[in-house]
Design a protein around this motif. Structure first.
Motif, short mmCIF file in Angstrom:
data_model
loop_
_atom_site.label_atom_id
_atom_site.label_comp_id
_atom_site.label_asym_id
_atom_site.label_seq_id
_atom_site.Cartn_x
_atom_site.Cartn_y
_atom_site.Cartn_z
N ALA A 127 33.95 0.83 -132.53
CA ALA A 127 32.79 1.46 -131.89
C ALA A 127 33.26 2.46 -130.83
O ALA A 127 32.75 3.59 -130.75
CB ALA A 127 31.89 0.40 -131.26
N LEU A 128 34.26 2.06 -130.06
CA LEU A 128 34.79 2.95 -129.02
C LEU A 128 35.45 4.17 -129.65
O LEU A 128 35.28 5.30 -129.16
CB LEU A 128 35.79 2.20 -128.14
N ARG A 129 36.15 3.97 -130.75
CA ARG A 129 36.77 5.11 -131.42
C ARG A 129 35.72 6.11 -131.86
O ARG A 129 35.86 7.32 -131.67
CB ARG A 129 37.62 4.65 -132.62
N MET B 71 32.72 6.58 -130.67
CA MET B 71 32.14 7.29 -129.53
C MET B 71 33.12 8.31 -128.97
O MET B 71 32.74 9.43 -128.61
CB MET B 71 31.70 6.29 -128.47
N ALA C 60 27.13 3.68 -132.48
CA ALA C 60 28.18 2.84 -131.92
C ALA C 60 27.77 2.25 -130.57
O ALA C 60 28.26 1.19 -130.18
CB ALA C 60 29.47 3.64 -131.76
N ALA D 18 41.27 4.00 -127.44
CA ALA D 18 40.37 4.70 -128.37
C ALA D 18 40.40 6.20 -128.09
O ALA D 18 40.34 7.02 -129.02
CB ALA D 18 38.95 4.15 -128.24
#
Lengths: 212, 212
Positions: free
Chosen positions: A189-191, A193, B122, B152
């Motif tokens: 998820a962080l990637r 974003m 996300a 990230a």
DNA sequence: CTCCAGTGGATAGTGATGCTATCTGCTATC
DNA sequence: GATAGCAGATAGCATCACTATCCACTGGAG
């Protein structure tokens, strides 16, 4: 606590709870009579764990049963508990990997000095992905592997540090399961974003705006 | 190239190819007669793309159709292509997120100075994971968020660098799709392997050995 | 030219999965 | 004693990703 309360406490419907009981994912309640049972806090917790692993981790009921069985197995070698848990979380790898992909993984691990079991499922997964990237004519995409490995090592260090803070081995193995599954979800998820943000930086803010 | 050759070239059975044609994932071949068609290299490529996104990315056929439609849409605003692709890859987020989880995500993004669209899928995913971690009594697990975000961001920079090297916008959007999906798989595979290695370092080599 | 494996297109069927519904006899509680 | 709920068992259902069958037709071998 009766099944209806367990249901409202977790947001899982009664038929679904009964299904999980049947499937052995959720331990039976304590029978007070032939057809009455009581459930406790550990059932609430377990049910939340089940839902998290299914909904966040995308685990199938069959795989989940294996993972939970490993978690519940206090008779087996506690030594290997962490490893066993890790090995059971990943689905059996993509069988698309060719020899070149497997060799690429070996070289990568050697470059970074990682000692990884030959049978680790992630090896097959990674080799399969490499093979597919090449088949798609995107072999140059594999340039990301080294920086990814560096990032993965940083992340793994944080994970293990946190796991090590757990007191007993039992709590630790649950942390391994939850941390592995939820951690994957958090990291990706962080990637995603970071992609939006970074690409806006790079290409100009208009690239990612005005979506309805 | 006929359908049988397409099949042997990709390892996908003829009935499955017909299914993908019906579903509109794979463009029709060029009809040479009412019941004869020819397929080309782009069909091989597309079929490999389909299998990669399904098998590695775990995309459903329905979601895949949307992603491919975005990819094929040369009439729409090319400006937003990258963003649209990104938005369509993630499944609609876990609806388990509570206000505290959402707020936590906001604070995290602010701490790191990330500008992320309010509607980015996300966000919901991450907020849901945070909520679930807390419900499982593992709120302290969220300490990983900051180091994860740093990792990230590093990873995303590499990704965007590589994407930026693509010549035309069309190739770029395909790279976004493939890179996002395969990248997730690579990163999580590496994290899992790094876990084994790092935990062996930490807890002693016997923890992860002797698995059959 | 004949033959027939292979083809495109259409429709129906299949197996796995993750629940959901119903039934029965019982029980806790009002 | 009425009534809502329960455990356990069995059967049903919706979705998904294919898979199988059928048909009229065709391209290429012989």
């Amino acid at each position: 606590m009766r099944v209806a309360e367990l249901s409202t406490a977790t947001g899982v419907t009664v038929p679904t709870i009964k299904y999980y009981l049947r499937e052995g994912l959720l331990p039976q309640g304590e029978l007070t009579s032939p057809n009455q049972a009581r459930y406790g806090e550990q059932h609430v917790r377990r049910l939340r764990l089940i839902r998290a692993l299914i909904e966040v981790g995308g685990l199938s009921v069959a795989r989940l049963r294996e993972v939970l069985a490993t978690l519940d197995d206090h008779d087996g070698e506690i030594n290997n508990l962490l490893g066993t848990v890790q090995f059971n979380i990943l689905p059996p790898g993509d069988d698309q990997a060719d020899a070149a992909g497997i060799a690429e993984v070996d070289r990568l691990l050697e470059r970074h000095g990682w000692h990884v079991s030959e049978k680790h499922p992630a090896r097959q997964v990674l080799a399969g992905v490499i093979t597919r990237a090449r088949q798609l004519g995107m072999g140059w995409l594999l340039e990301v592997l080294d920086p990814y490995a560096v990032a993965a090592e940083q992340v793994a260090k944080v994970d293990i540090d946190l796991t090590a803070r757990q007191g007993d081995r039992e709590a630790m193995s649950e942390v391994v399961v939850v941390g592995t599954i939820l951690g994957d979800a958090m990291l990706t998820a962080l990637r995603h974003m970071a992609h939006e943000f970074t690409s806006a930086r790079r290409f100009g803010a208009e690239s990612f705006t005005d979506r309805s």
